[in-house]
Design an enzyme around this catalytic site. Sequence first.
Site, PDB file in Angstrom:
ATOM      1  N   ASP A 138      37.676 -65.159 -68.246  1.00  0.00           N
ATOM      2  CA  ASP A 138      38.535 -63.999 -68.438  1.00  0.00           C
ATOM      3  C   ASP A 138      37.615 -62.782 -68.481  1.00  0.00           C
ATOM      4  O   ASP A 138      36.879 -62.562 -69.445  1.00  0.00           O
ATOM      5  CB  ASP A 138      39.331 -64.152 -69.748  1.00  0.00           C
ATOM      6  CG  ASP A 138      40.330 -63.012 -69.944  1.00  0.00           C
ATOM      7  OD1 ASP A 138      40.095 -61.920 -69.400  1.00  0.00           O
ATOM      8  OD2 ASP A 138      41.333 -63.216 -70.652  1.00  0.00           O
ATOM      9  N   LYS A 182      44.786 -53.790 -68.216  1.00  0.00           N
ATOM     10  CA  LYS A 182      43.715 -53.067 -68.919  1.00  0.00           C
ATOM     11  C   LYS A 182      42.980 -52.158 -67.937  1.00  0.00           C
ATOM     12  O   LYS A 182      43.595 -51.312 -67.321  1.00  0.00           O
ATOM     13  CB  LYS A 182      42.781 -54.058 -69.609  1.00  0.00           C
ATOM     14  CG  LYS A 182      43.490 -55.244 -70.256  1.00  0.00           C
ATOM     15  CD  LYS A 182      44.406 -54.868 -71.398  1.00  0.00           C
ATOM     16  CE  LYS A 182      45.089 -56.117 -71.951  1.00  0.00           C
ATOM     17  NZ  LYS A 182      46.139 -55.852 -72.902  1.00  0.00           N
TER      18      LYS A 182
HETATM   19  C1  LIG Z   1      40.973 -60.448 -72.782  1.00  0.00           C
HETATM   20  C2  LIG Z   1      42.442 -60.491 -72.532  1.00  0.00           C
HETATM   21  N1  LIG Z   1      42.941 -61.405 -71.683  1.00  0.00           N
HETATM   22  C3  LIG Z   1      44.265 -61.483 -71.436  1.00  0.00           C
HETATM   23  C4  LIG Z   1      45.166 -60.632 -72.050  1.00  0.00           C
HETATM   24  C5  LIG Z   1      46.630 -60.763 -71.756  1.00  0.00           C
HETATM   25  O1  LIG Z   1      47.018 -59.782 -70.852  1.00  0.00           O
HETATM   26  P1  LIG Z   1      48.502 -59.185 -70.787  1.00  0.00           P
HETATM   27  O2  LIG Z   1      48.725 -58.377 -72.029  1.00  0.00           O
HETATM   28  O3  LIG Z   1      48.479 -58.384 -69.524  1.00  0.00           O
HETATM   29  O4  LIG Z   1      49.447 -60.326 -70.714  1.00  0.00           O
HETATM   30  C6  LIG Z   1      44.686 -59.663 -72.935  1.00  0.00           C
HETATM   31  C7  LIG Z   1      45.623 -58.750 -73.611  1.00  0.00           C
HETATM   32  O5  LIG Z   1      45.273 -58.005 -74.497  1.00  0.00           O
HETATM   33  C8  LIG Z   1      43.302 -59.585 -73.183  1.00  0.00           C
HETATM   34  O6  LIG Z   1      42.786 -58.692 -74.026  1.00  0.00           O
END
Ligand SMILES: Cc1ncc(COP(=O)(O)O)c(C=O)c1O
Length: 408
Positions: A176, A201
């Site tokens: 991620d 983000k």
């Molecule tokens: C590192 C990380 N991965 C995944 C996500 C999930 O993304 P989304 O809010 O677009 O579903 C977030 C959300 O804050 C995140 O900070």
Amino acid sequence: MSFDVDLFSTSVIHAGLSADPATGALLTPIYQSTTYLQEAVGVHKGFTYSRADNPTVAALERALGALEGTPPAVCFATGMAAISALFLSILKSGDHAVISDVVYGGTVRLFQQILNGVGISASFVDTSRPEEVERALTANTKIVFIETPANPTLKLTDIAAVARVTKRAGIRLAVDNTFLTPVLQRPLELGADISVLSTTKYIEGHNATVGGSIATEDQALIDRLRLVRKTLGCIQSPLESWITLRGLKTLPVRMQRHSENALVVARWLEQHPAVERVYYPGLESFPQKELGDRQQALPGGMLSFEVRGGTGAGVAVMNSVKLCSLAENLGAVETLITHPASMTHADVPPETRAAIGISDGLIRLSVGLENPRDLIADLEQAFRAAASRSKAGSQSGIERRDACAAAD
Ligand SMILES: Cc1ncc(COP(=O)(O)O)c(C=O)c1O
């Protein structure tokens, strides 16, 4: 790191994109259509129904694939939809995943409240120690999923070192990369098989959309992800894709400035008497600075810190900011201040949070693109206001935030 941010400045604007063949429109239009006219039974231009595919979504997928150095990415309605589809594409009942112990709270919730119920299990381990990853592997482990830098403590995992472990074991490694994006960190070039992004983000970057993407060289996995996406119905929308495409074009410029601003703010925080500890990979005091310098082009725009006086003092600071916005999200032009314990990581059990360093007083700052002097002035006034509140013995406010936690 062996690449610089400017390497991608041209490709994020042009790669995978071309003027609209029908009209010459320079930007890919928003193809807001559920369905597509078929010339004859079985004869069409590649699009049939917008739950399966859409030309604007496809443009974003080509652009993200070009940035990742892979075939077109697969784009989802949210980052969590992308992560859920990834696990459902790879794991079946009885299978197991190894996941970073410090990870976005939604990923923990996915296993603890959804996937465990259908017989898919996970071990959350300290992936900053590759030997712990190796030790956690079982005969049923099919994927290792790491988040680096990790949300919210910024703990780093050595991607190349973990990739050596997963390659030896013959299983997949997913990263991620939401906190840095492929502009600042290249997981696939470091040996990972799958790059995951919440495009919500930095990729879109303006607090305007939610979205997610997965990139990989593995065509069979891409096909599987597309099948899962079509079946679950969690494709990105044309409008969100278009907004995300527009954000993507300025990503390198923004990432550079986010990093510069975060370093200025982190250095200021570190010397402030009200601050107990700052976590930022760009600081000399960061325990994994050497790994960050090796693995990342720049340290990025995320930092977290603890103020002296514990939870009450931290909450008082968060309640006193004026320019920074107290909100859940990160990676946008506006500076956002977040309380992980009651917001992003509220569903992580309190004892687990304590064990992995997410104290109740931890403050996460997504440093935006404002003038850093203004951010520092805001934090300074918040520290002062918090100190005078605590002298006046005012309530911490944490009970109110806990009541909001279920919303995330
Ligand atoms: C590192 C990380 N991965 C995944 C996500 C999930 O993304 P989304 O809010 O677009 O579903 C977030 C959300 O804050 C995140 O900070």
